[in-house]
Design a protein around this motif. Structure first.
Motif, short mmCIF file in Angstrom:
data_model
loop_
_atom_site.label_atom_id
_atom_site.label_comp_id
_atom_site.label_asym_id
_atom_site.label_seq_id
_atom_site.Cartn_x
_atom_site.Cartn_y
_atom_site.Cartn_z
N TRP A 62 -16.84 -22.26 44.56
CA TRP A 62 -16.21 -21.15 43.86
C TRP A 62 -15.10 -20.53 44.69
O TRP A 62 -15.01 -20.74 45.91
CB TRP A 62 -17.25 -20.10 43.48
CG TRP A 62 -18.16 -19.70 44.61
CD1 TRP A 62 -17.82 -19.17 45.81
CD2 TRP A 62 -19.58 -19.86 44.63
NE1 TRP A 62 -18.92 -18.96 46.58
CE2 TRP A 62 -20.02 -19.36 45.89
CE3 TRP A 62 -20.53 -20.32 43.71
CZ2 TRP A 62 -21.39 -19.34 46.24
CZ3 TRP A 62 -21.87 -20.30 44.07
CH2 TRP A 62 -22.28 -19.82 45.32
N SER A 63 -14.26 -19.75 44.05
CA SER A 63 -13.19 -19.07 44.76
C SER A 63 -13.74 -17.87 45.51
O SER A 63 -14.87 -17.42 45.27
CB SER A 63 -12.12 -18.59 43.76
OG SER A 63 -12.65 -17.54 42.96
N MET A 64 -12.94 -17.32 46.42
CA MET A 64 -13.37 -16.15 47.17
C MET A 64 -13.67 -14.98 46.23
O MET A 64 -14.60 -14.22 46.45
CB MET A 64 -12.30 -15.76 48.19
CG MET A 64 -12.25 -16.68 49.41
SD MET A 64 -13.75 -16.53 50.42
CE MET A 64 -13.50 -14.91 51.14
N LEU B 139 -14.94 -25.42 50.51
CA LEU B 139 -15.73 -24.42 51.23
C LEU B 139 -16.40 -23.47 50.25
O LEU B 139 -15.77 -23.00 49.30
CB LEU B 139 -14.84 -23.62 52.18
CG LEU B 139 -15.49 -22.43 52.89
CD1 LEU B 139 -16.57 -22.89 53.87
CD2 LEU B 139 -14.43 -21.60 53.62
N ALA B 140 -17.69 -23.20 50.48
CA ALA B 140 -18.41 -22.19 49.70
C ALA B 140 -18.89 -21.10 50.64
O ALA B 140 -19.50 -21.38 51.68
CB ALA B 140 -19.59 -22.81 48.98
N ARG B 141 -18.59 -19.85 50.29
CA ARG B 141 -19.04 -18.68 51.04
C ARG B 141 -19.69 -17.70 50.08
O ARG B 141 -19.51 -17.79 48.86
CB ARG B 141 -17.87 -18.01 51.77
CG ARG B 141 -17.14 -18.91 52.73
CD ARG B 141 -15.86 -18.29 53.26
NE ARG B 141 -16.10 -17.10 54.07
CZ ARG B 141 -15.13 -16.45 54.72
NH1 ARG B 141 -13.87 -16.85 54.63
NH2 ARG B 141 -15.41 -15.39 55.44
N VAL B 142 -20.42 -16.76 50.63
CA VAL B 142 -21.00 -15.68 49.82
C VAL B 142 -20.48 -14.34 50.33
O VAL B 142 -19.93 -14.25 51.43
CB VAL B 142 -22.54 -15.71 49.87
CG1 VAL B 142 -23.08 -16.87 49.06
CG2 VAL B 142 -23.07 -15.75 51.30
N TYR B 143 -20.67 -13.32 49.52
CA TYR B 143 -20.35 -11.96 49.91
C TYR B 143 -21.61 -11.40 50.58
O TYR B 143 -22.58 -11.06 49.93
CB TYR B 143 -19.98 -11.12 48.68
CG TYR B 143 -19.41 -9.76 49.01
CD1 TYR B 143 -20.26 -8.72 49.39
CD2 TYR B 143 -18.06 -9.52 48.94
CE1 TYR B 143 -19.75 -7.46 49.70
CE2 TYR B 143 -17.54 -8.26 49.23
CZ TYR B 143 -18.40 -7.24 49.61
OH TYR B 143 -17.89 -6.00 49.92
N ASN C 31 -6.97 -19.54 59.76
CA ASN C 31 -8.13 -19.74 60.63
C ASN C 31 -9.28 -20.43 59.89
O ASN C 31 -9.96 -21.31 60.44
CB ASN C 31 -8.62 -18.40 61.18
CG ASN C 31 -7.69 -17.81 62.20
OD1 ASN C 31 -6.92 -18.51 62.86
ND2 ASN C 31 -7.75 -16.49 62.35
N VAL C 32 -9.49 -20.04 58.64
CA VAL C 32 -10.54 -20.67 57.84
C VAL C 32 -10.27 -22.16 57.69
O VAL C 32 -11.17 -23.00 57.86
CB VAL C 32 -10.63 -20.00 56.45
CG1 VAL C 32 -11.48 -20.83 55.48
CG2 VAL C 32 -11.20 -18.59 56.58
#
Length: 254
Positions: free
Chosen positions: A80-82, A63-67, A49-50
């Motif tokens: 960065w990696s997940m 893709l960059a995500r944060v916690y 889905n991502v």
């Protein structure tokens, strides 16, 4: 089903999108385009889905995500990696080819861009982050990369609307203690005449107070539209054992 990408006129020309649950591969109570790694969904389905979501907005981008922790913290994004995600609720970038992503399930997603400077941001504005200043932090982090707030355009995506957002008096008192003028974001509703909070209007007001003038509020309520959006509150009211999360994405074309 095709991935549903909702765009804003304020961000025209910038790769971006607010995505709901249409077009994904997840099944069961989180059926659709669930991108929530914190759900109990099949991790392979979430990963697919991502990728579907990212390709619908800016194909082949990193893709960059944060916690996300419901904070007012903003960080400068790297691909960065997940596992290496930082704890924050806003991220900014000036790197072409990088998508910034935040997830929501009733909280307000905010996407921002200074086209001239080539600086973008994505913010997760739940009520805690909103009152603590997550959008202010995002704007300040954008300025550190060369943006000017007088040029920043912003869009506030699908979130829980006032009609659906019943709160308790203590919640309202916290906002009134911060600023008595916040009373305008509350109304009485329902048989018990309980307070209802207008999260979207509050976020827009914070953006305006920060000096932004080009703001697009999409006025899309996540709660009453189960075919299009995930909603934590709706899932709770229905007694469901899990809930999905939807993406808001923004990037700079390579």
């Amino acid at each position: 089903m095709t991935v549903d990408v909702i765009t804003s006129s304020a961000l025209e020309g910038i790769p971006h999108g607010f995505l709901g649950r249409r077009g994904g591969v997840s099944q069961g109570v989180v059926a659709g385009l669930n991108v929530g790694t914190g759900s109990g969904d099949d991790p392979l389905a979430v990963a697919q889905n991502v990728r579907l979501a990212c390709d619908a907005v800016m194909p082949h981008a990193s893709l960059a995500r944060v916690y996300q922790i419901h904070s007012a913290l903003a960080v400068t994004a790297e691909p960065w990696s997940m596992d290496a995600r930082l704890k924050a609720d806003a991220l900014v970038a000036d790197r072409p080819g990088l998508l910034l992503g935040i997830v929501t399930a009733d909280c307000a997603p905010v996407l921002l861009a200074d086209r001239e400077a080539g600086v973008i941001a994505a913010a997760h504005a739940g009520w805690r982050g909103a009152i603590d200043g997550v959008t202010d932090a995002a704007i300040e982090a954008m300025e550190a990369l060369g943006a000017r707030r007088t040029r920043i355009a912003a869009a506030v995506g699908p979130c829980i609307a006032q009609a659906s957002y019943e709160v308790d008096p203590g919640f309202r008192d916290r906002f009134l203690a911060a600023d008595p003028a916040n009373a305008r974001f509350f109304c009485e509703g329902g048989p018990a005449a309980t307070p209802h909070f207008d999260l979207e209007a509050y976020v827009v007001a914070r953006l305006q107070a920060a000096g932004l003038t080009d703001i697009d509020a999409l006025a899309l309520d996540t709660y009453p539209d189960p075919d299009r959006f995930y909603s934590y509150r709706r899932a709770t009211h229905l007694g469901e054992d899990d809930y999905g999360r939807q993406f808001a994405l923004i990037g700079l074309a390579p």
